[in-house]
Write a protein that holds these residues in place. Structure first.
Motif, PDB file in Angstrom:
ATOM      1  N   VAL A  97       0.489  -1.131   0.233  1.00 31.99           N
ATOM      2  CA  VAL A  97      -0.018  -0.066   0.003  1.00 31.99           C
ATOM      3  C   VAL A  97       0.849   1.158   0.324  1.00 31.99           C
ATOM      4  O   VAL A  97       0.357   2.381  -0.567  1.00 31.99           O
ATOM      5  CB  VAL A  97      -0.955  -0.310   1.079  1.00 31.99           C
ATOM      6  N   TYR A  98       1.984   1.382   0.746  1.00 35.21           N
ATOM      7  CA  TYR A  98       3.009   2.367   0.780  1.00 35.21           C
ATOM      8  C   TYR A  98       3.935   2.190   1.195  1.00 35.21           C
ATOM      9  O   TYR A  98       4.299   0.748   1.115  1.00 35.21           O
ATOM     10  CB  TYR A  98       2.084   3.067   2.123  1.00 35.21           C
ATOM     11  N   ARG A  99       4.915   2.890   0.383  1.00 37.70           N
ATOM     12  CA  ARG A  99       6.472   2.650   1.005  1.00 37.70           C
ATOM     13  C   ARG A  99       7.539   3.453   0.618  1.00 37.70           C
ATOM     14  O   ARG A  99       7.019   4.447   0.389  1.00 37.70           O
ATOM     15  CB  ARG A  99       7.085   1.554  -0.431  1.00 37.70           C
ATOM     16  N   PHE A 100       8.385   4.129   1.845  1.00 33.24           N
ATOM     17  CA  PHE A 100       9.453   4.710   1.654  1.00 33.24           C
ATOM     18  C   PHE A 100      10.237   4.522   0.958  1.00 33.24           C
ATOM     19  O   PHE A 100      11.752   3.906   2.128  1.00 33.24           O
ATOM     20  CB  PHE A 100       9.189   4.675   3.633  1.00 33.24           C
ATOM     21  N   PHE A 227       5.338   7.734   9.360  1.00 28.61           N
ATOM     22  CA  PHE A 227       5.526   7.645   8.469  1.00 28.61           C
ATOM     23  C   PHE A 227       5.404   9.262   7.082  1.00 28.61           C
ATOM     24  O   PHE A 227       4.265   9.737   7.747  1.00 28.61           O
ATOM     25  CB  PHE A 227       4.274   6.591   7.631  1.00 28.61           C
ATOM     26  N   ILE A 229       4.063  11.021   3.516  1.00 35.16           N
ATOM     27  CA  ILE A 229       3.542  11.019   2.584  1.00 35.16           C
ATOM     28  C   ILE A 229       4.697  11.856   1.045  1.00 35.16           C
ATOM     29  O   ILE A 229       4.568  11.687   0.425  1.00 35.16           O
ATOM     30  CB  ILE A 229       1.863  11.578   3.164  1.00 35.16           C
ATOM     31  N   GLY A 232       7.200  10.077   1.404  1.00 37.59           N
ATOM     32  CA  GLY A 232       7.099   8.249   0.686  1.00 37.59           C
ATOM     33  C   GLY A 232       6.093   8.339  -0.957  1.00 37.59           C
ATOM     34  O   GLY A 232       5.828   9.306  -0.773  1.00 37.59           O
ATOM     35  N   GLN A 233       5.770   7.311  -0.875  1.00 34.11           N
ATOM     36  CA  GLN A 233       4.751   6.326  -2.384  1.00 34.11           C
ATOM     37  C   GLN A 233       3.831   5.937  -2.180  1.00 34.11           C
ATOM     38  O   GLN A 233       3.962   4.633  -1.457  1.00 34.11           O
ATOM     39  CB  GLN A 233       5.832   5.749  -3.185  1.00 34.11           C
ATOM     40  N   ILE A 234       2.915   6.000  -2.193  1.00 34.13           N
ATOM     41  CA  ILE A 234       1.518   5.269  -2.291  1.00 34.13           C
ATOM     42  C   ILE A 234       0.595   4.894  -3.004  1.00 34.13           C
ATOM     43  O   ILE A 234       0.619   5.094  -4.091  1.00 34.13           O
ATOM     44  CB  ILE A 234       0.230   6.687  -1.320  1.00 34.13           C
ATOM     45  N   ASP A 236      -0.981   2.145  -3.651  1.00 33.49           N
ATOM     46  CA  ASP A 236      -2.196   2.224  -4.036  1.00 33.49           C
ATOM     47  C   ASP A 236      -3.284   2.691  -2.814  1.00 33.49           C
ATOM     48  O   ASP A 236      -3.300   2.512  -1.787  1.00 33.49           O
ATOM     49  CB  ASP A 236      -2.902   0.123  -3.401  1.00 33.49           C
ATOM     50  N   LYS A 237      -4.068   3.735  -3.386  1.00 32.20           N
ATOM     51  CA  LYS A 237      -4.568   4.834  -2.844  1.00 32.20           C
ATOM     52  C   LYS A 237      -5.514   4.744  -2.562  1.00 32.20           C
ATOM     53  O   LYS A 237      -5.960   4.457  -1.025  1.00 32.20           O
ATOM     54  CB  LYS A 237      -4.492   6.368  -4.073  1.00 32.20           C
ATOM     55  N   PHE A 240      -4.947   2.248   0.869  1.00 27.53           N
ATOM     56  CA  PHE A 240      -4.785   3.299   1.681  1.00 27.53           C
ATOM     57  C   PHE A 240      -5.796   4.089   1.947  1.00 27.53           C
ATOM     58  O   PHE A 240      -5.904   4.057   3.514  1.00 27.53           O
ATOM     59  CB  PHE A 240      -3.409   4.362   0.795  1.00 27.53           C
TER      60      PHE A 240
END
Length: 248
Positions: A97-100, A227, A229, A232-234, A236-237, A240
């Motif tokens: 869903v999210y990555r940093f 975290f 935003i 970071g990269q969303i 799957d919005k 999320f």
């Protein structure tokens, strides 16, 4: 007549001691006969009492034996449930869903800081020994001690920050479990599993969209992770939004 009377008197005299002896014998032996008659009853009652105690003890031991397997079964069942949950979490499919991306740099800095602090602590005892031997000045000792103390304080501050930065957030295919990956004190990855209903949404936390760090809180825990935003990269919005709600 005289001879017959004399024989009768002698007979009475002779039999008198015998009757006295018989009377004493009867008086001495009569109580022993009564006790002999009572002892078997006493011993019999004691044996009956002992047998009853043994039977009661046997029943209690049997009950205890019956209870022990139930307790063992309860603990084994609970352990099996926990193990089954862990297996289910490992085999369950999760979607990113999210990555940093900067989490890898945080890991490198964390391990470098550990190496620097360990080196400073190892160098401090030899410097102290050389100072006591008069081979090192006091300024060198103070300088080495200051570096070691400063390295320890920076390690604590950096590890406190890096351990709370979230690198990855996953959601299970069923949409019931959230998996969060963050760093440990040693710079390793640690995964946290939590039900989605325990995750506090962003509007409940009070974080706005423009903030640099957002809080990841759970209703069943006091620990707070962070975290970003902005950096970071969303991935799957939709998922999320399913976890954190709409961004304000």
């Amino acid at each position: 007549m005289a001879a017959a009377w004399l024989c009768t008197a002698r007979t009475k005299v002779c039999t008198a001691p015998a009757s006295a002896r018989c009377l004493r014998k009867e008086l001495w032996t009569r109580p022993w006969k009564r006790e002999d008659a009572r002892l078997p009853w006493i011993f019999g009652s004691w044996e009956c009492l002992q047998s009853r105690i043994q039977r009661v003890g046997g029943v209690s031991n049997d009950l205890r034996r019956l209870q022990e397997p139930s307790v063992c079964l309860y603990h084994s069942a609970s352990a099996a449930v926990v193990q089954q949950k862990a297996v289910d979490r490992r085999t369950e499919e999760f979607k990113l869903v999210y990555r940093f991306p900067g989490i890898k740099y945080c890991r490198v800095l964390s391990r470098l800081k550990l190496l620097q602090t360990a080196t400073s602590m190892i160098m401090l005892p030899p410097i102290c020994y050389l100072y006591l031997q008069g081979q090192v000045s006091q300024n060198v000792l103070f300088y080495t001690t200051g570096i070691a103390v400063f390295a320890g304080a920076m390690l604590y501050a950096m590890s406190y920050f890096f351990r709370r930065i979230i690198g990855l957030i996953y959601l299970s295919e069923t949409g019931q479990t959230v998996r969060v990956a963050h760093l440990t004190f040693w710079g390793r990855r640690n995964d946290i599993y939590c039900p989605i209903e325990t995750v506090v949404t962003l509007d409940e936390v009070g974080d706005s969209k423009d903030e640099l760090l957002h809080q990841f809180k759970r209703s069943n825990s006091t620990d707070t992770l962070y975290f970003t935003i902005k950096y970071g990269q969303i991935v799957d919005k939709e998922k999320f939004t399913q976890i954190f709600g709409e961004l304000v």
